[in-house]
Enzyme design. Structure first.
Site, PDB file in Angstrom:
ATOM      1  N   HIS A 141      29.399  14.187  -7.737  1.00 48.50           N
ATOM      2  CA  HIS A 141      30.854  14.274  -7.957  1.00 48.50           C
ATOM      3  C   HIS A 141      31.614  14.253  -6.627  1.00 48.50           C
ATOM      4  O   HIS A 141      32.420  15.139  -6.340  1.00 48.50           O
ATOM      5  CB  HIS A 141      31.200  15.536  -8.771  1.00 48.50           C
ATOM      6  CG  HIS A 141      32.522  15.433  -9.489  1.00 48.50           C
ATOM      7  ND1 HIS A 141      32.722  15.908 -10.770  1.00 48.50           N
ATOM      8  CD2 HIS A 141      33.713  14.907  -9.100  1.00 48.50           C
ATOM      9  CE1 HIS A 141      33.982  15.681 -11.131  1.00 48.50           C
ATOM     10  NE2 HIS A 141      34.596  15.067 -10.133  1.00 48.50           N
TER      11      HIS A 141
ATOM     12  N   ARG B 127      34.173  11.323 -16.241  1.00 54.04           N
ATOM     13  CA  ARG B 127      33.618  12.664 -16.397  1.00 54.04           C
ATOM     14  C   ARG B 127      32.238  12.526 -17.052  1.00 54.04           C
ATOM     15  O   ARG B 127      32.009  11.585 -17.826  1.00 54.04           O
ATOM     16  CB  ARG B 127      34.512  13.517 -17.306  1.00 54.04           C
ATOM     17  CG  ARG B 127      35.819  13.932 -16.680  1.00 54.04           C
ATOM     18  CD  ARG B 127      35.635  15.053 -15.657  1.00 54.04           C
ATOM     19  NE  ARG B 127      36.900  15.550 -15.154  1.00 54.04           N
ATOM     20  CZ  ARG B 127      37.379  15.294 -13.929  1.00 54.04           C
ATOM     21  NH1 ARG B 127      36.714  14.531 -13.082  1.00 54.04           N
ATOM     22  NH2 ARG B 127      38.530  15.804 -13.547  1.00 54.04           N
TER      23      ARG B 127
HETATM   24  C1  GLV Z   1      38.122  15.042  -9.666  1.00 54.30           C
HETATM   25  O1  GLV Z   1      37.226  14.826 -10.402  1.00 54.30           O
HETATM   26  C2  GLV Z   1      39.512  15.065 -10.044  1.00 54.30           C
HETATM   27  O2  GLV Z   1      39.847  15.189 -11.236  1.00 54.30           O
HETATM   28  O3  GLV Z   1      40.354  14.949  -9.144  1.00 54.30           O
END
Ligand code: GLV
Length: 308
Positions: free
Chosen positions: A271, A223
């Protein structure tokens, strides 16, 4: 015993089809179908609001649509409600692909070659054998272990670090805060796959990143909150670190004028490393509902006090 799904509607249509075909006995309802049924026992969501939770008196289990659960507010869930993270083969496969790609890009100096091409320079560098590089993975859960297994055939030296001890064949494993500096000191390529918790927030800061050997590179697929971006940029500019591949940032989306976007030795992706695949995600939730109905332990239960 309805399952209420409140995430992306396009993916929801696939979930609905899988439930209809493979679990017709479990009523499947989405947020678009109207108000939540009073018998909603299961909720599949990314970040349910307290207002929604308050409308679900029969709620027993919240299934996160993603591998992470840091986006959830555990305080919004009554204590008896179980929280379950997503473990499914599609998300694992996506993360393995991205992790292997990032490792090979760093191992084969692609950040250098991308810059050289931009300057129309023919600038070969000696390439090192994989066995001479150590790849270290922070976080030895489902995803970290799968990535290490996929990296093994390339011949890299492999290390792993986790909060509690884990033995993995072919991997030099370390556990706990006291072991972190010596683990980091050996990693030429460091990959963060930790869950984001109060203990891991900011773990990729100057103090810890400085423990990496000179020339090391960093991959963050955990993250954005794991990384202190200013510290990373400073260590790149001081040439202690050679490059970074970041799929997660803080904030997301990364503002257009953010220095990480402009840095020549940082590769940013939005992401996309991996996401739950709707087919296998729905199947994983069906299997867990079956376990729950049978009084068995579900896979991926989150220990709320631990945060993952
Ligand atoms: C994506 O970041 C997830 O947590 O699946």
């Amino acid at each position: 015993m309805t399952l209420l799904y409140t995430s992306d509607p396009t993916r929801g249509a696939i979930w609905r089809a899988i439930f209809a075909a493979e679990a017709p006995d479990i009523p499947f309802v989405t947020a678009q179908d109207g108000g939540p049924p009073a018998d909603t026992r299961y909720l599949a969501a990314w970040a349910p609001t307290p207002a929604l939770i308050a409308q679900l008196p029969a709620l027993e289990v919240v299934f996160s649509i993603g591998a992470g659960i840091d986006q959830m507010d555990p305080a919004a869930l009554p204590p008896h409600v179980r929280l379950v993270r997503m473990i499914e083969p599609g998300i694992t496969q996506g993360m393995v692909e991205y992790g292997v790609m990032a490792t090979l890009m760093l191992h084969r100096d692609m950040i250098h070659y991308r810059a050289a091409q931009g300057e129309r320079r023919w600038a070969p560098r000696p390439s090192l054998p994989a066995a001479s590089r150590r790849v270290g993975v922070l976080g030895l859960g489902e995803l970290g272990r799968a990535l290490l297994a996929a990296l093994r055939p390339f011949g890299f030296a492999l290390s792993g670090w986790s909060r509690s001890p884990r033995a993995i064949e072919g991997v030099d494993t370390h556990a706990g805060d006291a072991a972190l500096p010596s683990f980091l000191a050996a990693c030429d390529i460091l990959i963060c796959l930790l869950p984001l918790t109060e203990d891991t927030r900011g773990i990729l800061d100057r103090r810890n990143l400085s423990c990496l050997p000179p020339g090391a590179a960093v991959v963050n697929v955990g993250r954005g909150g794991h990384l202190v971006a200013d510290d990373l940029i400073a260590l790149l500019d001081e040439a202690h670190l050679s490059a970074a591949v970041l799929d997660v940032t803080d904030p997301e989306p990364l503002p257009a004028d953010h220095p990480l976007f402009a840095h020549p030795r940082v590769l940013v992706t939005p992401h996309i490393a991996s996401a739950t695949r709707p087919e296998s995600g729905a199947r994983a939730v069906i299997a867990n509902i079956r376990r729950h109905l049978a009084g068995e332990e579900m896979t991926g239960i989150v220990a709320r006090t631990r945060g993952y």
